[in-house]
Design a protein around this motif. Structure first.
Motif, PDB file in Angstrom:
ATOM      1  N   ALA A  23       0.841  -1.202   0.000  1.00 49.65           N
ATOM      2  CA  ALA A  23       0.000   0.000   0.000  1.00 49.65           C
ATOM      3  C   ALA A  23       0.875   1.250   0.000  1.00 49.65           C
ATOM      4  CB  ALA A  23      -0.934  -0.006   1.213  1.00 49.65           C
ATOM      5  N   TRP A  24       1.938   1.246   0.781  1.00 48.93           N
ATOM      6  CA  TRP A  24       2.866   2.386   0.796  1.00 48.93           C
ATOM      7  C   TRP A  24       3.465   2.597  -0.595  1.00 48.93           C
ATOM      8  CZ3 TRP A  24       6.159   0.601   5.589  1.00 48.93           C
ATOM      9  CH2 TRP A  24       5.410   0.794   6.756  1.00 48.93           C
ATOM     10  N   PHE A  25       3.883   1.499  -1.206  1.00 45.73           N
ATOM     11  CA  PHE A  25       4.504   1.551  -2.527  1.00 45.73           C
ATOM     12  C   PHE A  25       3.524   2.137  -3.543  1.00 45.73           C
ATOM     13  CE2 PHE A  25       8.130  -0.668  -4.707  1.00 45.73           C
ATOM     14  CZ  PHE A  25       7.876  -0.180  -5.977  1.00 45.73           C
ATOM     15  N   PHE A  26       2.303   1.619  -3.548  1.00 44.66           N
ATOM     16  CA  PHE A  26       1.242   2.101  -4.444  1.00 44.66           C
ATOM     17  C   PHE A  26       1.005   3.596  -4.232  1.00 44.66           C
ATOM     18  CE2 PHE A  26      -3.622   2.418  -4.164  1.00 44.66           C
ATOM     19  CZ  PHE A  26      -3.769   2.959  -5.430  1.00 44.66           C
ATOM     20  N   ASP A  27       0.940   4.024  -2.977  1.00 49.10           N
ATOM     21  CA  ASP A  27       0.700   5.427  -2.651  1.00 49.10           C
ATOM     22  C   ASP A  27       1.822   6.323  -3.171  1.00 49.10           C
ATOM     23  OD1 ASP A  27      -0.727   7.574  -1.220  1.00 49.10           O
ATOM     24  OD2 ASP A  27       1.038   7.541   0.091  1.00 49.10           O
ATOM     25  N   GLU A  28       3.054   5.933  -2.911  1.00 48.68           N
ATOM     26  CA  GLU A  28       4.192   6.749  -3.355  1.00 48.68           C
ATOM     27  C   GLU A  28       4.284   6.819  -4.874  1.00 48.68           C
ATOM     28  OE1 GLU A  28       6.651   8.754  -1.763  1.00 48.68           O
ATOM     29  OE2 GLU A  28       4.982   8.597  -0.352  1.00 48.68           O
ATOM     30  N   TYR A  29       4.116   5.689  -5.534  1.00 43.03           N
ATOM     31  CA  TYR A  29       4.192   5.677  -6.987  1.00 43.03           C
ATOM     32  C   TYR A  29       3.090   6.561  -7.581  1.00 43.03           C
ATOM     33  CZ  TYR A  29       4.633   3.885 -11.752  1.00 43.03           C
ATOM     34  OH  TYR A  29       4.820   3.767 -13.114  1.00 43.03           O
ATOM     35  N   SER A  30       1.869   6.424  -7.042  1.00 44.26           N
ATOM     36  CA  SER A  30       0.729   7.198  -7.544  1.00 44.26           C
ATOM     37  C   SER A  30       0.922   8.692  -7.308  1.00 44.26           C
ATOM     38  CB  SER A  30      -0.568   6.731  -6.886  1.00 44.26           C
ATOM     39  OG  SER A  30      -0.871   5.412  -7.296  1.00 44.26           O
ATOM     40  N   LYS A  31       1.625   9.061  -6.253  1.00 41.75           N
ATOM     41  CA  LYS A  31       1.887  10.469  -5.968  1.00 41.75           C
ATOM     42  C   LYS A  31       2.656  11.120  -7.127  1.00 41.75           C
ATOM     43  CE  LYS A  31       4.324  11.155  -2.255  1.00 41.75           C
ATOM     44  NZ  LYS A  31       4.961  11.482  -0.981  1.00 41.75           N
ATOM     45  N   TYR A  32       3.531  10.361  -7.753  1.00 44.02           N
ATOM     46  CA  TYR A  32       4.366  10.909  -8.832  1.00 44.02           C
ATOM     47  C   TYR A  32       3.858  10.584 -10.234  1.00 44.02           C
ATOM     48  CZ  TYR A  32       7.574  11.895  -5.070  1.00 44.02           C
ATOM     49  OH  TYR A  32       8.120  12.368  -3.904  1.00 44.02           O
ATOM     50  N   LYS A  33       3.126   9.471 -10.376  1.00 45.39           N
ATOM     51  CA  LYS A  33       2.716   9.019 -11.704  1.00 45.39           C
ATOM     52  C   LYS A  33       1.212   9.057 -11.929  1.00 45.39           C
ATOM     53  CE  LYS A  33       6.801   7.783 -13.194  1.00 45.39           C
ATOM     54  NZ  LYS A  33       7.388   8.309 -14.426  1.00 45.39           N
TER      55      LYS A  33
END
Length: 197
Positions: A23-33
């Motif tokens: 979930a953290w990974f998904f959140d961080e990636y979505s923040k930029y992409k």
């Protein structure tokens, strides 16, 4: 060039990670992409994860074992004994589902110890024991054994479900199983595999 992404490499949970980290990974990636639920697997269901994902790799291991036994004309799961090296997500689910299909899990290990019962371990009770924060080797439904001995215990099917490279040229000839069903990432080295063949 991107190395991860919904159309590139899609990471999945592995040792010491789970739904929270995904979930953290998904959140961080979505923040930029931008919104990208397909960037990783293993997310919580309420964050665009899949029902059944937690058990999927262990279940797939059992399907592979079932089909291997069929292809080798070796009978059904319920006719066999199993030893599972690794009692994390994959190994625990595989053990659980194997016993649901009538298989007898004789021994399991984790990074800290191993437990064995020649009559078969009560996997549901063992999972509850571990979930309660207790050491696997302290489970009352079996005898503690050195984790280093697990790979060499007699069984029909050995399931390495922990880390890579555990079956190599120094120990492959000492295995006492009829089949090896790999559930970890690369548990058998090429040199070990040539001995097993």
């Amino acid at each position: 060039k991107e190395i991860i992404g919904p159309s590139e490499d899609i990471p999945a949970p592995d040792m010491n990670t789970g739904a929270r980290e995904m979930a953290w990974f998904f959140d961080e990636y979505s923040k930029y992409k931008g919104f990208s639920p397909g960037v990783v697997t293993g997310k919580p269901v309420h964050l665009h994860g899949s029902l059944g994902r937690e058990a999927a790799t262990g279940r797939g291991t059992v399907f592979a074992i079932r089909e291997m036994l069929k292809a080798q004309h070796a009978g059904r799961i319920q006719d066999h004994s199993f030893v599972i090296q690794g009692f994390g997500n994959v190994g625990a689910w595989a053990a659980d589902i194997l016993t649901e299909h009538g298989g007898k899990v004789l021994a399991v290990s984790d990074a800290f110890g191993a437990v064995q019962n020649d009559n078969g371990l009560d996997i549901k009770a063992l999972r509850a024991h571990v979930a309660a924060g207790k050491q696997l080797a302290e489970f009352g439904g079996g005898a503690a054994v050195p984790k280093e001995e697990l790979l060499f215990m007699p069984c029909d099917v050995l399931v390495p479900a922990a880390i890579g490279g555990v079956i190599d040229k120094t120990n492959a000839g000492k295995l006492q199983c009829k089949f090896v069903a790999e559930a970890a990432n690369g548990p058998t080295t090429p040199e070990g595999a040539s001995i097993l063949r």
